[in-house]
Enzyme design. Structure first.
Site, PDB file in Angstrom:
ATOM      1  N   HIS A 249       0.831  -1.201   0.000  1.00 42.00           N
ATOM      2  CA  HIS A 249       0.000   0.000   0.000  1.00 42.00           C
ATOM      3  C   HIS A 249       0.870   1.258   0.000  1.00 42.00           C
ATOM      4  O   HIS A 249       0.639   2.208  -0.771  1.00 42.00           O
ATOM      5  CB  HIS A 249      -0.907  -0.042   1.234  1.00 42.00           C
ATOM      6  CG  HIS A 249      -1.925   1.037   1.281  1.00 42.00           C
ATOM      7  ND1 HIS A 249      -2.709   1.272   2.390  1.00 42.00           N
ATOM      8  CD2 HIS A 249      -2.310   1.964   0.371  1.00 42.00           C
ATOM      9  CE1 HIS A 249      -3.520   2.287   2.152  1.00 42.00           C
ATOM     10  NE2 HIS A 249      -3.300   2.719   0.939  1.00 42.00           N
TER      11      HIS A 249
ATOM     12  N   GLU B 193       2.453   1.687  -3.324  1.00 44.75           N
ATOM     13  CA  GLU B 193       1.487   2.229  -4.296  1.00 44.75           C
ATOM     14  C   GLU B 193       1.480   3.754  -4.237  1.00 44.75           C
ATOM     15  O   GLU B 193       1.470   4.436  -5.261  1.00 44.75           O
ATOM     16  CB  GLU B 193       0.088   1.681  -3.996  1.00 44.75           C
ATOM     17  CG  GLU B 193      -1.038   2.311  -4.791  1.00 44.75           C
ATOM     18  CD  GLU B 193      -2.259   2.649  -3.945  1.00 44.75           C
ATOM     19  OE1 GLU B 193      -2.755   3.785  -4.032  1.00 44.75           O
ATOM     20  OE2 GLU B 193      -2.719   1.757  -3.186  1.00 44.75           O
ATOM     21  N   HIS B 194       1.497   4.307  -3.022  1.00 43.06           N
ATOM     22  CA  HIS B 194       1.512   5.763  -2.860  1.00 43.06           C
ATOM     23  C   HIS B 194       2.848   6.358  -3.294  1.00 43.06           C
ATOM     24  O   HIS B 194       2.896   7.352  -4.024  1.00 43.06           O
ATOM     25  CB  HIS B 194       1.276   6.119  -1.391  1.00 43.06           C
ATOM     26  CG  HIS B 194      -0.145   6.062  -0.951  1.00 43.06           C
ATOM     27  ND1 HIS B 194      -0.822   7.156  -0.477  1.00 43.06           N
ATOM     28  CD2 HIS B 194      -1.022   5.028  -0.901  1.00 43.06           C
ATOM     29  CE1 HIS B 194      -2.070   6.813  -0.155  1.00 43.06           C
ATOM     30  NE2 HIS B 194      -2.206   5.521  -0.399  1.00 43.06           N
TER      31      HIS B 194
ATOM     32  N   GLU C  44      -4.559   7.028   6.978  1.00 41.31           N
ATOM     33  CA  GLU C  44      -5.610   6.412   6.173  1.00 41.31           C
ATOM     34  C   GLU C  44      -6.067   5.098   6.809  1.00 41.31           C
ATOM     35  O   GLU C  44      -7.263   4.825   6.918  1.00 41.31           O
ATOM     36  CB  GLU C  44      -5.098   6.136   4.758  1.00 41.31           C
ATOM     37  CG  GLU C  44      -6.102   5.403   3.886  1.00 41.31           C
ATOM     38  CD  GLU C  44      -5.516   4.892   2.584  1.00 41.31           C
ATOM     39  OE1 GLU C  44      -6.201   4.112   1.893  1.00 41.31           O
ATOM     40  OE2 GLU C  44      -4.378   5.265   2.254  1.00 41.31           O
TER      41      GLU C  44
END
Length: 971
Positions: free
Chosen positions: A63, A66-67, A164
């Site tokens: 994750h 991905e950012h 998040e």
């Protein structure tokens, strides 16, 4: 002539008539990269590149990568090319997401130049990412002092993904799924939280991120997927030239193995945080999960889907009937159904609103239902109806949320990820036909239920119970962890933390040269807005508007009634009337019979209401009730008969059913608070400006949720339920006798026949007083709403103007201008929120600022105000205005499905938003100047006129009260 680039070889292809596409699978000769191309006569071209990502812990490495991959690349060494391209593009979709076993980077555009620009940026971001350590600190996690320059202040964790996931894991349904997966998958990657557990994210190192990137972000591990009318060879030329020719094959195969199977079922119990303010009674979740077969086996997967449909499709289905009617819980679990997003299928059933000591009895009741199915089977008509639903799902051309091409791509991606038959997952007609023959055997479903569920020992029973002290214990543990880390820091290490925070702030404030990136401009905007025209004809003296559309054999129809004058209480009850209308008995049929009837003939049938202000007067409100249905074309007459019975014969005497339905609605709305907190905060902040905004908050917002919770507390009183049923009947009587008109969408050659078949819906309207507009006293709002969230959602709102006002266009552009130039940097990058921005709602006449999954409150509210100072005093370029214009026009021109476009056109016209008015607004948007933005900012957005609302958890209440906000609870 070959349809592929010389660097690729064709593996297989198939025409899929039911979807109107031809699918080709290719392989890159050198690296082995896959390319799946879905050729379609559609100008909205879609691209996606996916990497198989298989984490072995819950640090969120996939994750965070991905950012971070989107924070600059070799060719585009700017700090934030992804967000910069969003505003330099006419894209119809742009995103990136991390699943449990893949990470994907998709986009879509109707403009060829724009598509090529985005493809260039995406390929470089994925395969040549910079992975700057400061971007890892910003997007992933970092240690920082509460006062960044003061090493004597407390140490805190910061990071976009960290915050998040704090927000995401505040959702009980997310915790439920993650906990169930942990036990269903004891040895494979699904055991871990690919998004990252907040407690584990700080364990991830920058070196681990780099190592994961090197092995996973490689063409040999990549799946390229495209859809639309650009030829495959053209895509492949870009892939080869811009990325693939630079790579050698990877000497490692990334894959998910099969799970080791349990020899007997297991039972586990865990807890989730819930404050005592919300009440702990009947807040336990009990779920049963089974691990089934391989998702790449199409026949096995469709058989499992059919079994799940037979058991759970509707309230008359045997397992769903138990989940809805058992007195052991208040509603079916949000996890109920079949999950096919992973290597192996998962079937889940369960309840919420229960107690932990009811788990044994619940499990026993589920097994008894399954044993009855295995012994006695299911009537053929019910099984055929569930198969009909599968066929309808296959045929329907969707695309009103995601682009249709992206939905097809995501359907095929699971098969491609696990090196199975990706095309087969799209081309299911032959397997459906085989199932159609198999279900003629009365033992087929019985034997399938026995094999997949009763004789399957890989079963987990999870009890997830509330713990009022868990959130505090986690907070104390985090503080202790940080305190212990700080105690071990040398002066040099403390100074390094201070310097990193300063370096990151300097980087965030750096102005990158946007001209490095490709762009489209206002000159690339099509001069005309896409137009969808219908034809209005008379049907028995009433109006029928019909649209011809490529619906792939489906028909869509709506009965539309102008909302009559309702009392204030009836307005509050209207959403619940709409929700129960199609779920109750009709005439002498009880609701179970009606549910089976619906499944046989319709793809969907539901009621909803809508309301809008006048195009030029925010204090005039009109509304409509809509009964909406869809079906396969041969069932159109049967759908009409069903709709006619629903509006004329519905019965409100099934009191236990009404109670079940409203408790299910309450459960869904409670689960949705954390995921939708920013919208709820904006609705609350806007509610004082006019009646439309107030009613939005009072029905679909937090005020409506509080009223529903209060209503639910009375449900144990049969007299209260009888009174409620009587009020719903009174609403129905008014709507049934209101003036009607009709909407019909289908393929052109069938429209005259379908129109006549709708005659039974025509009735002589008795007429009721139209919806009245009682006076409304505008007022400002300052509220802090207390929910079960670990993060904040902040909003400020200002009263503005309706759509036809000349200032509506600059206000629409201003939202993007403030987000792009100021709010994204201060709220997301510097503040650590997952998102933040501003937008104008011309229906309500309100301009709104918002933040999403935000660790801050006071500072964010200050940033909202500071953005307005920046607007007036900052140095701006006209190119920034152009970027904001592109964003608004891209949203206006974003295509939906053929049926969705027709519905949008009809309902816009219904409320006076004609094509000409919408096109004039669009033209005004393209003509907005910087001076316009500054003028409307100073005219309407004065901080002393703002309303404020914050949605938070117990950790944020004190901060909200210190800001002078009034506490609001959901109880």
């Amino acid at each position: 002539m070959s349809n592929e680039h010389p660097a690729f070889e064709r593996v297989t292809s198939a025409k899929i008539e039911s979807l109107g596409v031809e699918v080709f699978e290719y392989r890159h000769r050198k690296t082995g990269a896959q390319h799946l191309h879905i050729a379609a006569d559609n100008a909205e071209n879609v691209f996606l590149v996916a990497l198989r990502t298989v984490p072995q812990d819950s640090t969120g490495v996939a994750h965070i990568l991905e950012h971070t991959a989107l924070c600059g690349s070799d060719k585009y060494p700017v700090r934030d090319p992804f967000f910069m391209m969003i505003r330099r593009s006419l894209n119809t979709f742009m995103n990136a997401f991390t699943s449990s076993d893949w990470t994907a980077y998709p986009f879509a555009s109707q403009n060829r130049k724009d598509f090529a620009n985005l493809l260039d940026v995406y390929l470089d971001a994925v395969f040549f990412a910079k992975l700057d350590p400061l971007d890892f600190a910003q997007e992933g996690h970092r240690l920082e002092f509460a006062e960044p320059g003061n090493p004597d202040s407390e140490l805190v964790y910061k990071g976009v993904v960290y915050n998040e996931m704090k927000g995401a894991m505040s959702s009980v349904s997310s915790q439920l799924w993650q906990t169930l997966s942990k036990y269903l998958f004891p040895t494979t990657t699904y055991h871990y939280n690919s998004g990252g557990e907040p407690a584990d994210i700080p364990e991830l190192t920058y070196q681990q991120l780099q190592s994961f990137y090197r092995t996973h972000y490689h063409p040999s591990n990549a799946i390229f997927m495209t859809y639309g009318d650009i030829p495959a060879a053209e895509h492949q030329a870009a892939f080869e030239e811009q990325a693939l020719h630079k790579f050698d094959p990877l000497d490692k195969t990334i894959a998910v193995g099969r799970e080791k199977r349990y020899l007997s079922p297991i039972a586990v119990e865990e807890h989730y945080p819930l404050s005592d303010d919300e009440g702990l009674k009947e807040k336990t979740h009990i779920v049963l999960g089974w691990l089934l077969g391989d998702v790449t086996d199409l026949e096995e997967a469709l058989t499992a889907h059919l079994l799940a449909g037979v058991l759970l499709d509707n309230s008359a289905s045997p397992l769903m009937k138990l989940l809805e009617t058992t007195d052991l819980g208040t509603a079916p679990s949000p996890l109920v159904g079949l999950d096919d997003s992973q290597r192996e299928l998962v079937f889940v059933c369960g309840i919420e609103g229960s107690e932990r000591d009811r788990a044994d009895e619940f499990e026993k009741q589920v097994i008894e239902v399954l044993e009855d199915v295995a012994k006695n089977g299911i009537p053929y008509e019910q099984v055929a109806a569930s198969l009909h639903q599968l066929e309808l799902q296959q045929r329907e051309i969707t695309g009103d949320g995601f682009p249709f091409g992206l939905q097809l791509i995501l359907t095929a991606l699971t098969g491609a990820t696990h090196r199975g038959d990706a095309i087969g997952l799209l081309n299911i007609d032959a397997t459906l036909e085989k199932l159609r023959e198999q279900i003629k055997d009365p033992r087929f479903i019985a034997d399938t239920a026995r094999k997949l569920l009763l004789e399957n020992h890989h079963r987990v029973r999870l009890v997830l119970s509330p713990d009022e002290d868990l959130a505090d214990r986690r907070s104390v543990a985090e503080k202790a962890r940080l305190s212990e880390i700080k105690s071990r820091l040398s002066d040099e290490e403390k100074q390094r933390i201070v310097e990193t925070a300063k370096a990151l702030l300097d980087r965030q404030q750096r102005e990158d040269d946007p001209t490095i990136l490709p762009k489209v401009g206002v000159e690339d905007i099509p001069p005309d807005m896409p137009r969808v025209d219908g034809e209005t004809v008379e049907l028995g003296g009433q109006k029928l508007t019909r649209y011809s559309a490529g619906t792939n054999g489906l028909v869509y129809q709506q009965l539309v009634c102008a909302l009559p004058d309702l009392t204030e209480e009836e307005k509050q009850l209207l959403p619940y009337y709409c929700q129960v209308l199609s779920e109750l008995g009709l005439g002498d049929r009880d609701y179970l019979e009606v549910q089976q009837w619906q499944t046989r003939v319709a793809g969907a049938l539901h009621g909803f209401s809508s309301s809008r202000t006048d195009i030029d007067d925010l204090h005039k409100l009109s509304g409509h009730f809509v009964l909406s249905g869809k079906a396969l074309a041969p069932n159109q007459s049967a759908l009409t008969e069903l709709m006619q019975a629903t509006i004329e014969e519905v019965r409100f005497d099934e009191l236990p059913r009404i109670k079940e339905l409203l408790l299910q609605t309450l459960a869904r709305r409670e689960q949705g608070v954390v995921g939708n907190g920013h919208a709820l905060a904006m609705a609350a902040a806007s509610a004082g400006y006019n009646r439309a905004a107030h009613e939005s908050h009072a029905t679909g917002g937090l005020l409506g949720l509080r009223q529903l919770k209060a209503m639910a507390r009375s449900f144990d009183n049969p007299h209260a339920l009888e009174k409620l049923a009587g009020k719903l009947q009174a609403i129905h009587d008014k709507i049934r006798s209101a003036e009607r008109r009709f909407l019909l969408i289908g393929e052109e050659d069938k429209l005259p026949e379908f129109s006549q078949a709708m005659m039974p819906l025509v009735t002589a309207a008795e007429g009721h007083s139209p919806m009245s507009n009682a006076p409304f006293d505008p007022h400002r709002i300052h509220q802090v709403w207390l929910t079960n969230s670990q993060v904040n959602f902040c909003a400020k709102a200002y009263a503005t103007v309706p759509m036809v006002h000349a200032d509506a266009a600059p206000l629409a552009v201003l939202g993007g201008f403030l987000r792009n130039g100021f709010l994204h940097r201060t709220i997301r990058e510097q503040g650590g929120a997952y998102g933040g921005g501003a937008s104008h709602d011309s229906n309500l006449g309100v301009f709104r600022f918002y933040s999403y999954r935000d660790p801050r409150m006071e500072e964010t509210l200050r940033d909202f105000d500071a953005s307005l100072e920046w607007l007036q005093d900052g140095k701006h370029q006209e190119s920034q205005v152009e970027e904001a214009i592109l964003g608004v026009v891209g949203g206006l021109d974003k295509p939906g499905s053929p049926a969705g476009e027709a519905k949008k056109a009809f309902h816009s016209e219904l409320y006076g938003r004609t094509h000409e008015i919408r096109e004039k607004f669009r033209r005004r948007v393209t003509e907005v100047t910087l001076a316009d933005l500054q003028r409307v900012g100073s005219t309407y957005l004065k901080p002393d006129l703002a309303s404020t609302a914050v949605v938070t958890g117990s950790q944020g209440l004190e901060a909200g009260l210190e800001l002078g906000l009034e506490e609001e609870k959901l109880q």
